[in-house]
Scaffold this motif. Structure first.
Motif, PDB file in Angstrom:
ATOM      1  N   GLY A  25       0.821  -1.213   0.000  1.00 15.21           N
ATOM      2  CA  GLY A  25       0.000   0.000   0.000  1.00 15.21           C
ATOM      3  C   GLY A  25       0.850   1.256   0.000  1.00 15.21           C
ATOM      4  N   HIS A  27       2.241   4.640  -1.042  1.00 10.18           N
ATOM      5  CA  HIS A  27       2.087   5.904  -1.761  1.00 10.18           C
ATOM      6  C   HIS A  27       2.764   6.940  -0.869  1.00 10.18           C
ATOM      7  CE1 HIS A  27      -0.751   4.088  -4.562  1.00 10.18           C
ATOM      8  NE2 HIS A  27      -1.279   3.475  -3.508  1.00 10.18           N
ATOM      9  N   GLY A  54       4.057   2.823   9.526  1.00 11.71           N
ATOM     10  CA  GLY A  54       4.402   2.893   8.103  1.00 11.71           C
ATOM     11  C   GLY A  54       5.177   4.140   7.728  1.00 11.71           C
ATOM     12  N   PRO A  55       6.374   4.363   8.294  1.00 10.83           N
ATOM     13  CA  PRO A  55       7.153   5.562   7.944  1.00 10.83           C
ATOM     14  C   PRO A  55       7.666   5.545   6.507  1.00 10.83           C
ATOM     15  CG  PRO A  55       8.453   4.087   9.336  1.00 10.83           C
ATOM     16  CD  PRO A  55       7.051   3.541   9.316  1.00 10.83           C
ATOM     17  N   GLY A  56       7.817   4.350   5.911  1.00  4.50           N
ATOM     18  CA  GLY A  56       8.319   4.277   4.529  1.00  4.50           C
ATOM     19  C   GLY A  56       9.623   5.054   4.396  1.00  4.50           C
ATOM     20  N   PRO A  57       9.714   5.987   3.440  1.00  4.76           N
ATOM     21  CA  PRO A  57      10.962   6.749   3.261  1.00  4.76           C
ATOM     22  C   PRO A  57      11.201   7.784   4.355  1.00  4.76           C
ATOM     23  CG  PRO A  57       9.315   7.385   1.616  1.00  4.76           C
ATOM     24  CD  PRO A  57       8.721   6.262   2.396  1.00  4.76           C
ATOM     25  N   GLU A  75       7.527  -0.163  10.820  1.00  2.00           N
ATOM     26  CA  GLU A  75       7.505  -0.348   9.362  1.00  2.00           C
ATOM     27  C   GLU A  75       7.660  -1.834   9.034  1.00  2.00           C
ATOM     28  OE1 GLU A  75       7.068   1.631   6.382  1.00  2.00           O
ATOM     29  OE2 GLU A  75       7.089  -0.446   5.718  1.00  2.00           O
ATOM     30  N   ASP A  77       8.015  -3.088   5.836  1.00  4.22           N
ATOM     31  CA  ASP A  77       8.851  -3.358   4.667  1.00  4.22           C
ATOM     32  C   ASP A  77      10.329  -3.172   5.033  1.00  4.22           C
ATOM     33  OD1 ASP A  77      10.129  -3.498   2.238  1.00  4.22           O
ATOM     34  OD2 ASP A  77       8.725  -2.186   1.181  1.00  4.22           O
ATOM     35  N   ALA A 102       2.420  -3.671  12.076  1.00  2.00           N
ATOM     36  CA  ALA A 102       1.765  -2.886  13.131  1.00  2.00           C
ATOM     37  C   ALA A 102       0.524  -3.587  13.676  1.00  2.00           C
ATOM     38  CB  ALA A 102       1.373  -1.520  12.590  1.00  2.00           C
ATOM     39  N   PRO A 122      -1.194   2.698   5.590  1.00  2.00           N
ATOM     40  CA  PRO A 122      -1.462   1.840   4.430  1.00  2.00           C
ATOM     41  C   PRO A 122      -2.969   1.602   4.384  1.00  2.00           C
ATOM     42  CG  PRO A 122      -0.321   0.644   6.189  1.00  2.00           C
ATOM     43  CD  PRO A 122      -0.474   2.038   6.653  1.00  2.00           C
ATOM     44  N   VAL A 125      -4.827  -1.504   5.945  1.00  2.00           N
ATOM     45  CA  VAL A 125      -4.844  -1.779   7.389  1.00  2.00           C
ATOM     46  C   VAL A 125      -5.384  -0.593   8.199  1.00  2.00           C
ATOM     47  CG1 VAL A 125      -2.990  -3.495   7.387  1.00  2.00           C
ATOM     48  CG2 VAL A 125      -2.416  -1.104   7.672  1.00  2.00           C
TER      49      VAL A 125
HETATM   50  N1  SAM Z   1       4.519   7.393   5.786  1.00  2.00           N
HETATM   51  C1  SAM Z   1       5.096   7.283   4.464  1.00  2.00           C
HETATM   52  C2  SAM Z   1       4.817   8.536   3.662  1.00  2.00           C
HETATM   53  O1  SAM Z   1       3.915   9.293   4.098  1.00  2.00           O
HETATM   54  O2  SAM Z   1       5.445   8.755   2.639  1.00  2.00           O
HETATM   55  C3  SAM Z   1       4.634   6.034   3.736  1.00  2.00           C
HETATM   56  C4  SAM Z   1       3.138   5.903   3.572  1.00  2.00           C
HETATM   57  S1  SAM Z   1       2.618   4.497   2.652  1.00  2.00           S
HETATM   58  C5  SAM Z   1       0.938   4.988   2.287  1.00  2.00           C
HETATM   59  C6  SAM Z   1       2.302   3.230   3.858  1.00  2.00           C
HETATM   60  C7  SAM Z   1       3.527   2.648   4.565  1.00  2.00           C
HETATM   61  O3  SAM Z   1       3.073   1.673   5.519  1.00  2.00           O
HETATM   62  C8  SAM Z   1       4.495   1.933   3.688  1.00  2.00           C
HETATM   63  O4  SAM Z   1       5.797   2.299   4.020  1.00  2.00           O
HETATM   64  C9  SAM Z   1       4.265   0.439   3.979  1.00  2.00           C
HETATM   65  O5  SAM Z   1       5.416  -0.358   3.765  1.00  2.00           O
HETATM   66  C10 SAM Z   1       3.879   0.494   5.435  1.00  2.00           C
HETATM   67  N2  SAM Z   1       3.044  -0.653   5.885  1.00  2.00           N
HETATM   68  C11 SAM Z   1       2.120  -1.338   5.172  1.00  2.00           C
HETATM   69  N3  SAM Z   1       1.499  -2.250   5.944  1.00  2.00           N
HETATM   70  C12 SAM Z   1       2.050  -2.146   7.174  1.00  2.00           C
HETATM   71  C13 SAM Z   1       1.850  -2.826   8.410  1.00  2.00           C
HETATM   72  N4  SAM Z   1       0.935  -3.785   8.520  1.00  2.00           N
HETATM   73  N5  SAM Z   1       2.605  -2.479   9.462  1.00  2.00           N
HETATM   74  C14 SAM Z   1       3.542  -1.485   9.356  1.00  2.00           C
HETATM   75  N6  SAM Z   1       3.770  -0.815   8.215  1.00  2.00           N
HETATM   76  C15 SAM Z   1       3.044  -1.131   7.143  1.00  2.00           C
END
Ligand code: SAM
Length: 282
Positions: A25, A27, A54-57, A75, A77, A102, A122, A125
């Motif tokens: 998920g 973005h 979900g901090p991603g980058p 996170e 991933d 999470a 994401p 979830v």
């Molecule tokens: N926070 C970042 C941003 O604003 O650019 C990334 C947002 S992105 C929509 C969602 C993030 O949640 C991704 O990095 C993804 O890998 C992570 N993610 C997805 N499912 C997750 C889970 N069950 N537990 C923790 N992180 C998760």
């Protein structure tokens, strides 16, 4: 090095060879002005603990750290570990990284006390996590969460609107909820199909007990399961007309017109008269 000296997020992603993955998920918000705006909505600062899912980058993470708050970032991933560790080395002991799912992590244990939740969730979830935070044993001090705009509207909806349903009743029975800002799809990399919005929720001190919440789940499921029908019909399995009357409601009203207080009275009436009001087996 300070947080301000970090390379732009696009460069950091490129340097680590990272691309968004649909399965997670992903973005991303790469515009730090936007993530700072979300951090301002969250109203966190020095001395606060923030759980970010979900901090991603790490765009939102950077903005949260800039407020002076301590961040516990969860996170799933593992590819993001090096990039987030680089952020951690600049933030010192104010960033704690948990590389895990999470949905499985015990967030009460992580926070070690009261904490705020801020997250660009994401999408798949988002709603289960929200329900867990609002009705589970550990309650955050506040929640500042990105959702698909349609879901955000359902959380903050008022009676009489087409968006008003179970999610609004459960969210608003447990928290004060407001739509804080809209975020167009083009603000994300890659852009999702729909626009998003940030919802800010403040859990109520007088949250319903677990038994009342369970009863609320029952009456909202029945009421909104057949939202076009009158309460006397939609609530029939739970007591129908008698239940509506016991809650001081017009049995001819429809669920979409009943406010949260009305649903809580229905839940109480159902709990009080569960056996008395249940229709006799045919
Ligand atoms: N926070 C970042 C941003 O604003 O650019 C990334 C947002 S992105 C929509 C969602 C993030 O949640 C991704 O990095 C993804 O890998 C992570 N993610 C997805 N499912 C997750 C889970 N069950 N537990 C923790 N992180 C998760």
């Amino acid at each position: 090095m300070s947080l301000g000296d970090l390379p732009p997020l696009r460069e950091a992603l490129a340097a680590h060879g990272l691309m968004a993955r649909k399965a997670f998920g992903q973005h991303f918000l790469l515009d730090l002005n936007l993530t700072r705006k979300i951090a301002r909505v969250a109203e966190v600062g020095p001395g606060d603990v923030v759980i970010e899912v979900g901090p991603g980058p790490g765009g939102l993470t950077r903005a949260l750290l800039e407020t002076g708050a301590r961040v516990v970032a969860i996170e799933k991933d593992a590819r993001f570990r090096p990039l987030l560790e680089a952020l951690g080395s600049v933030a010192g002991d104010r960033l704690e990284l948990i590389m895990d799912d999470a949905l499985k992590v015990d967030q009460a244990a992580l926070a070690c006390g009261p904490a705020h939740v801020v997250s660009n969730l994401p999408y798949n979830v988002g709603t289960p996590l929200l329900i867990k935070w609002l009705t589970g044993p550990w309650t955050p001090l506040s929640l500042t969460l990105m959702f698909q705009k349609e879901v955000a509207e359902r959380i903050a909806a008022q009676p009489g609107s087409s968006a008003y349903g179970r999610l609004a009743v459960i969210a608003q029975a447990t928290a004060r909820a407001r739509l804080a800002m809209e975020v167009p799809a083009r603000a994300f990399t890659p852009p999702p199909k729909v626009d998003s919005a940030v919802v800010r929720l403040t859990p109520r001190a007088d949250r319903p007990s677990p038994a009342r919440l369970e009863a609320l789940q029952h009456v909202t499921a029945a009421g909104f399961g057949q939202r076009r029908k009158m309460l006397r019909a939609s609530l029939r399995p739970l007591g129908g007309e008698a239940l509506a009357q016991a809650a001081g409601l017009d049995p001819r009203a429809r669920a979409e017109t009943i406010d949260v207080a009305g649903f809580l009275r229905l839940a109480d009436a159902w709990l009080a008269g569960r056996d008395r009001l249940r229709p006799a087996p045919q």
